[in-house]
Structure formats: structure tokens, C-alpha cells
Design a protein around this motif. Structure first.
Motif, PDB file in Angstrom:
ATOM      1  N   GLU A  41       0.831  -1.195   0.000  1.00  0.00           N
ATOM      2  CA  GLU A  41       0.000   0.000   0.000  1.00  0.00           C
ATOM      3  C   GLU A  41       0.871   1.252   0.000  1.00  0.00           C
ATOM      4  OE1 GLU A  41      -2.721   1.838   3.319  1.00  0.00           O
ATOM      5  OE2 GLU A  41      -3.635   0.009   2.464  1.00  0.00           O
ATOM      6  N   ILE A  42       0.611   2.139  -0.969  1.00  0.00           N
ATOM      7  CA  ILE A  42       1.372   3.389  -1.008  1.00  0.00           C
ATOM      8  C   ILE A  42       0.501   4.608  -0.717  1.00  0.00           C
ATOM      9  CG2 ILE A  42       3.132   2.457  -2.550  1.00  0.00           C
ATOM     10  CD1 ILE A  42       1.817   4.200  -4.780  1.00  0.00           C
ATOM     11  N   PHE A  43      -0.824   4.437  -0.818  1.00  0.00           N
ATOM     12  CA  PHE A  43      -1.719   5.548  -0.474  1.00  0.00           C
ATOM     13  C   PHE A  43      -3.088   4.999  -0.116  1.00  0.00           C
ATOM     14  CE2 PHE A  43      -4.652   9.019  -0.908  1.00  0.00           C
ATOM     15  CZ  PHE A  43      -3.938  10.106  -0.432  1.00  0.00           C
ATOM     16  N   ASP A  44      -3.671   5.534   0.950  1.00  0.00           N
ATOM     17  CA  ASP A  44      -5.025   5.174   1.352  1.00  0.00           C
ATOM     18  C   ASP A  44      -5.789   6.459   1.664  1.00  0.00           C
ATOM     19  OD1 ASP A  44      -6.959   4.506   3.878  1.00  0.00           O
ATOM     20  OD2 ASP A  44      -6.915   2.875   2.419  1.00  0.00           O
ATOM     21  N   ARG A  45      -6.873   6.695   0.941  1.00  0.00           N
ATOM     22  CA  ARG A  45      -7.655   7.918   1.098  1.00  0.00           C
ATOM     23  C   ARG A  45      -8.183   8.089   2.516  1.00  0.00           C
ATOM     24  NH1 ARG A  45     -12.271   9.754   2.154  1.00  0.00           N
ATOM     25  NH2 ARG A  45     -13.143   7.688   2.299  1.00  0.00           N
ATOM     26  N   LYS A  46      -8.630   7.010   3.118  1.00  0.00           N
ATOM     27  CA  LYS A  46      -9.196   7.109   4.462  1.00  0.00           C
ATOM     28  C   LYS A  46      -8.129   7.526   5.481  1.00  0.00           C
ATOM     29  CE  LYS A  46     -12.269   4.846   7.653  1.00  0.00           C
ATOM     30  NZ  LYS A  46     -13.250   3.806   7.824  1.00  0.00           N
ATOM     31  N   ARG A  47      -6.960   6.913   5.396  1.00  0.00           N
ATOM     32  CA  ARG A  47      -5.881   7.265   6.323  1.00  0.00           C
ATOM     33  C   ARG A  47      -5.387   8.692   6.112  1.00  0.00           C
ATOM     34  NH1 ARG A  47      -3.656   1.931   7.361  1.00  0.00           N
ATOM     35  NH2 ARG A  47      -3.487   1.727   5.135  1.00  0.00           N
ATOM     36  N   ALA A  48      -5.285   9.100   4.834  1.00  0.00           N
ATOM     37  CA  ALA A  48      -4.794  10.447   4.519  1.00  0.00           C
ATOM     38  C   ALA A  48      -5.875  11.508   4.721  1.00  0.00           C
ATOM     39  CB  ALA A  48      -4.292  10.490   3.074  1.00  0.00           C
ATOM     40  N   GLY A  49      -7.136  11.086   4.685  1.00  0.00           N
ATOM     41  CA  GLY A  49      -8.234  12.031   4.841  1.00  0.00           C
ATOM     42  C   GLY A  49      -8.505  12.845   3.592  1.00  0.00           C
ATOM     43  N   ARG A  50      -7.992  12.381   2.452  1.00  0.00           N
ATOM     44  CA  ARG A  50      -8.135  13.110   1.190  1.00  0.00           C
ATOM     45  C   ARG A  50      -7.715  12.200   0.042  1.00  0.00           C
ATOM     46  NH1 ARG A  50      -3.069  14.038  -0.550  1.00  0.00           N
ATOM     47  NH2 ARG A  50      -1.430  13.903   0.993  1.00  0.00           N
ATOM     48  N   PHE A  51      -8.035  12.629  -1.164  1.00  0.00           N
ATOM     49  CA  PHE A  51      -7.530  11.940  -2.349  1.00  0.00           C
ATOM     50  C   PHE A  51      -6.135  12.483  -2.655  1.00  0.00           C
ATOM     51  CE2 PHE A  51     -12.019  11.112  -3.012  1.00  0.00           C
ATOM     52  CZ  PHE A  51     -12.000   9.818  -3.514  1.00  0.00           C
ATOM     53  N   PRO A  52      -5.294  11.683  -3.304  1.00  0.00           N
ATOM     54  CA  PRO A  52      -3.970  12.203  -3.665  1.00  0.00           C
ATOM     55  C   PRO A  52      -4.081  13.125  -4.870  1.00  0.00           C
ATOM     56  CG  PRO A  52      -4.245  10.010  -4.585  1.00  0.00           C
ATOM     57  CD  PRO A  52      -5.467  10.291  -3.743  1.00  0.00           C
ATOM     58  N   GLU A  53      -3.202  14.086  -4.939  1.00  0.00           N
ATOM     59  CA  GLU A  53      -3.066  14.891  -6.153  1.00  0.00           C
ATOM     60  C   GLU A  53      -2.334  14.008  -7.165  1.00  0.00           C
ATOM     61  OE1 GLU A  53      -4.291  17.925  -6.700  1.00  0.00           O
ATOM     62  OE2 GLU A  53      -5.152  17.917  -4.689  1.00  0.00           O
TER      63      GLU A  53
END
Length: 78
Positions: A41-53
Motif C-alpha cells: 500500500e502506497i496511499f489510502d484515502r481514508k488514512r490520509a483524509g483526502r484523495f492524492p493529487e
């Protein structure tokens, strides 16, 4: 789903020689958005609280699949 399709297209365009494909898997949980490379996993929207740019996502992918690759205008500035 439109955002995922757009980002997939951008990834495939940027990493033509570096990746073999992009797989989109619809989730049973609304709002789920997780990016993985070889099950890492390199990005998770829920953990980051946002979508990646898209710039951020390309940098994350590049750092794993082709660290020496220049992303041109998407590269980090020093």
C-alpha cells in the motif's frame, strides 16, 4: 470511479515502460480509494483524509518503480 479512471490513464501515460498495467477494483465500501504496488500500500484515502493529487501519486509510484525517472513538471522542487 471517474477519478480512478483518470488517474489510471495518467499513470499509464507516465510509466509506459515501467509498469505492466493498472487494475481498478470497485469496492463494496463507498469512498474506498487505495493505491498498491505489488500488494504494498502506497496511499489510502481514508488514512490520509483526502484523495492524492496526481503529481503526488506519480511521485510515489516513481519512487518505487523507477527512482531515476524524471517526471518533468511533476517532479518535486528543491
Amino acid at each position: 470511479m471517474l477519478r480512478a479512471a483518470y488517474m489510471s490513464q495518467e499513470i499509464l501515460s507516465s510509466f509506459t515502460e515501467d509498469i505492466h498495467g493498472v487494475l481498478l477494483i470497485p469496492s463494496e465500501i463507498a469512498g474506498r480509494y487505495t493505491i498498491r504496488i505489488d500488494n504494498k500500500e502506497i496511499f489510502d484515502r481514508k488514512r490520509a483524509g483526502r484523495f492524492p493529487e496526481i503529481k503526488e501519486l506519480k511521485q510515489l509510484i516513481r519512487d518505487i518503480v523507477a527512482p531515476e525517472k524524471s517526471l518533468g513538471h511533476s517532479d518535486k522542487t528543491s
